[in-house]
Design a protein around this motif. Structure first.
Motif, PDB file in Angstrom:
ATOM      1  N   VAL A  49       0.880  -6.378   5.509  1.00 45.28           N
ATOM      2  CA  VAL A  49       1.066  -5.721   4.218  1.00 45.28           C
ATOM      3  C   VAL A  49       1.991  -4.516   4.414  1.00 45.28           C
ATOM      4  N   PRO A  50       3.055  -4.406   3.626  1.00 43.88           N
ATOM      5  CA  PRO A  50       3.917  -3.231   3.757  1.00 43.88           C
ATOM      6  C   PRO A  50       3.159  -1.951   3.374  1.00 43.88           C
ATOM      7  N   ILE A  51       3.325  -0.922   4.187  1.00 48.67           N
ATOM      8  CA  ILE A  51       2.746   0.389   3.900  1.00 48.67           C
ATOM      9  C   ILE A  51       3.911   1.317   3.606  1.00 48.67           C
ATOM     10  N   LEU A  52       3.990   1.769   2.367  1.00 54.32           N
ATOM     11  CA  LEU A  52       5.129   2.555   1.905  1.00 54.32           C
ATOM     12  C   LEU A  52       4.727   4.012   1.684  1.00 54.32           C
ATOM     13  N   LYS A  53       5.662   4.901   1.905  1.00 55.32           N
ATOM     14  CA  LYS A  53       5.421   6.333   1.712  1.00 55.32           C
ATOM     15  C   LYS A  53       5.502   6.659   0.228  1.00 55.32           C
ATOM     16  N   TRP A  54       4.433   7.279  -0.296  1.00 54.84           N
ATOM     17  CA  TRP A  54       4.449   7.794  -1.670  1.00 54.84           C
ATOM     18  C   TRP A  54       5.237   9.098  -1.636  1.00 54.84           C
ATOM     19  N   GLU A  55       6.322   9.166  -2.385  1.00 55.08           N
ATOM     20  CA  GLU A  55       7.213  10.329  -2.369  1.00 55.08           C
ATOM     21  C   GLU A  55       6.756  11.357  -3.401  1.00 55.08           C
ATOM     22  N   ILE A  64       0.859  -1.181   0.000  1.00 47.48           N
ATOM     23  CA  ILE A  64       0.000   0.000   0.000  1.00 47.48           C
ATOM     24  C   ILE A  64       0.897   1.233   0.000  1.00 47.48           C
ATOM     25  N   TYR A  65       0.600   2.177  -0.889  1.00 44.04           N
ATOM     26  CA  TYR A  65       1.287   3.470  -0.897  1.00 44.04           C
ATOM     27  C   TYR A  65       0.345   4.528  -0.344  1.00 44.04           C
TER      28      TYR A  65
END
Length: 161
Positions: free
Chosen positions: A140-146, A93-94
């Motif tokens: 679920v990995p939660i990633l930062k949308w840059e 997830i972003y």
């Protein structure tokens, strides 16, 4: 070397076969991007998720009275719960919200939104989301949308002036 400007012109980029969107090379296409929008603070708030491989909206909620940060938080929880329900284990997830990602890690929506009869329905949803987080494992990995590097999140509502 590819430039972001060039990538944005091609949909999909000729060098990617995993998405229909013009995603930067470092962004995983096997993912959902979530975002929220709010007219005023507080104000009418809504959120959604977009599948980065297909460009299709996965879900949409709102509008209802709230804040953007609450919408960002609820969007992530909604995505996590839906992924669990659908047995989706291979996506990430972003989110572009540092606050919401932090609230997910703490399993608590740390909002300062005043509790009123108008916001009570949203507070009921927040309580349900917090309960879900406290009773489920987040795998679920939660990633930062840059945003500064990649441009607006694909789930963005496109209303910024």
């Amino acid at each position: 070397m590819r430039t972001m400007a060039k990538e944005r012109l091609v949909n999909p980029p000729d060098w990617r076969s995993d998405t229909v969107l013009p995603l930067p090379a470092e962004v995983r296409a096997n993912a959902w991007a979530v975002d929220a929008a709010c007219s005023g603070n507080p104000g009418p708030m809504e959120y959604q998720a977009v599948d980065l491989a297909t460009g299709v909206q996965v879900f949409h909620f709102g509008p209802m009275q709230g804040t953007n940060n609450i919408g960002e938080f609820l969007a992530i929880v909604h995505a996590l719960a839906l992924m669990e329900q659908r047995h989706v284990t291979d996506k990430v997830i972003y989110s572009d919200s540092v606050n919401a990602i932090g609230w997910i890690r703490k399993r608590k929506c740390n909002t300062k939104l005043e509790r009123t009869p108008q916001t009570q329905p949203l507070y009921a949803i927040i309580a349900r989301a917090e309960h879900w987080l406290q009773t489920h494992s987040v795998t679920v990995p939660i990633l930062k949308w840059e945003t500064r590097k990649w441009g607006e999140c694909p789930a963005d509502f496109g209303r910024k002036k």
